[in-house]
Design a protein around this motif. Sequence first.
Motif, PDB file in Angstrom:
ATOM      1  N   PRO A  14     -14.708  16.428   8.808  1.00  0.00           N
ATOM      2  CA  PRO A  14     -13.760  15.849   7.851  1.00  0.00           C
ATOM      3  C   PRO A  14     -13.699  14.326   8.019  1.00  0.00           C
ATOM      4  N   ARG A  15     -13.651  13.639   6.950  1.00  0.00           N
ATOM      5  CA  ARG A  15     -13.559  12.171   6.957  1.00  0.00           C
ATOM      6  C   ARG A  15     -12.161  11.763   6.519  1.00  0.00           C
ATOM      7  N   PRO A  16     -11.685  10.602   6.957  1.00  0.00           N
ATOM      8  CA  PRO A  16     -10.328  10.183   6.589  1.00  0.00           C
ATOM      9  C   PRO A  16     -10.215   9.914   5.090  1.00  0.00           C
ATOM     10  N   SER A  17      -9.058  10.233   4.562  1.00  0.00           N
ATOM     11  CA  SER A  17      -8.760   9.924   3.164  1.00  0.00           C
ATOM     12  C   SER A  17      -8.567   8.415   3.058  1.00  0.00           C
ATOM     13  N   LEU A  18      -9.194   7.793   2.084  1.00  0.00           N
ATOM     14  CA  LEU A  18      -9.049   6.347   1.921  1.00  0.00           C
ATOM     15  C   LEU A  18      -7.591   5.942   1.735  1.00  0.00           C
ATOM     16  N   ALA A  19      -6.812   6.783   1.064  1.00  0.00           N
ATOM     17  CA  ALA A  19      -5.392   6.475   0.836  1.00  0.00           C
ATOM     18  C   ALA A  19      -4.632   6.334   2.154  1.00  0.00           C
ATOM     19  N   GLU A  20      -5.110   6.989   3.204  1.00  0.00           N
ATOM     20  CA  GLU A  20      -4.434   6.923   4.502  1.00  0.00           C
ATOM     21  C   GLU A  20      -4.864   5.742   5.362  1.00  0.00           C
ATOM     22  N   ILE A  21      -5.961   5.089   5.023  1.00  0.00           N
ATOM     23  CA  ILE A  21      -6.455   4.031   5.894  1.00  0.00           C
ATOM     24  C   ILE A  21      -6.556   2.667   5.216  1.00  0.00           C
ATOM     25  N   ILE A  22      -6.086   2.573   3.990  1.00  0.00           N
ATOM     26  CA  ILE A  22      -6.158   1.291   3.256  1.00  0.00           C
ATOM     27  C   ILE A  22      -4.749   0.752   3.018  1.00  0.00           C
ATOM     28  N   THR A  23      -4.600  -0.523   3.274  1.00  0.00           N
ATOM     29  CA  THR A  23      -3.384  -1.262   2.938  1.00  0.00           C
ATOM     30  C   THR A  23      -3.791  -2.451   2.104  1.00  0.00           C
ATOM     31  N   TYR A  24      -3.120  -2.677   0.995  1.00  0.00           N
ATOM     32  CA  TYR A  24      -3.362  -3.853   0.180  1.00  0.00           C
ATOM     33  C   TYR A  24      -2.289  -4.879   0.525  1.00  0.00           C
ATOM     34  N   TYR A  25      -2.684  -5.928   1.154  1.00  0.00           N
ATOM     35  CA  TYR A  25      -1.749  -6.962   1.581  1.00  0.00           C
ATOM     36  C   TYR A  25      -1.021  -7.556   0.372  1.00  0.00           C
ATOM     37  N   GLY A  26       0.280  -7.723   0.525  1.00  0.00           N
ATOM     38  CA  GLY A  26       1.070  -8.350  -0.524  1.00  0.00           C
ATOM     39  C   GLY A  26       1.539  -7.395  -1.604  1.00  0.00           C
ATOM     40  N   GLN A  27       1.157  -6.119  -1.510  1.00  0.00           N
ATOM     41  CA  GLN A  27       1.600  -5.132  -2.486  1.00  0.00           C
ATOM     42  C   GLN A  27       2.513  -4.135  -1.812  1.00  0.00           C
TER      43      GLN A  27
END
Length: 189
Positions: free
Chosen positions: A175-188
């Motif tokens: 299993p690979r990590p869900s992108l939604a769990e490992i991405i942060t958009y700075y300033g949003q």
Amino acid sequence: MDAVTLLKTRRSVPPAFLTEPGPNAQQLETLLTIASRVPDHGKLAPWRFVIYQGAARDKASQIVLDTFLASCPDADEVARKKESNRFSMAPLVIGVVSTAANHVKIPLWEQELSAGAVCENLVIAAHALGFSSSWLTGWMAYDERVLLRLGIASHEKLAGFVHIGTAKEAMPDRPRPSLAEIITYYGQN
């Protein structure tokens, strides 16, 4: 295979599932050439390779076993067997050694990251050549008694042992990590 597909399909195959054939001399040179083409701030080349192939794999495995038994003389047969073949399962093992040292301009951390990038390029290059691989460390990667006998100096660190060969069978992907769990958009928010 195009580069995107290559990167999307690369996966680790444990050494117990690797067999002959391994890379020939020309393929090994290609692997090491590609592995060396990594970001390297200051052009320091703060890494080097130790190649374990042929009978050298058994010698390296014996070093690991001897060191293990010196610390755990009462180890059971399962543990002894595990330690006795650390280097002898895959046809080729490449030690990637970090030679990072203090520098007036280049931080140690950046040099160490470069050695990690070497390992990653190595596993990707192996996949591109049709081989399977696994980038491992294990207790022996941090044991100076083992490292010194495996050709790694006391001022160096092991970035990893990359085991390379042909997969005995198709391995399921993990299993690979869900992108939604490992991405942060700075300033949003």
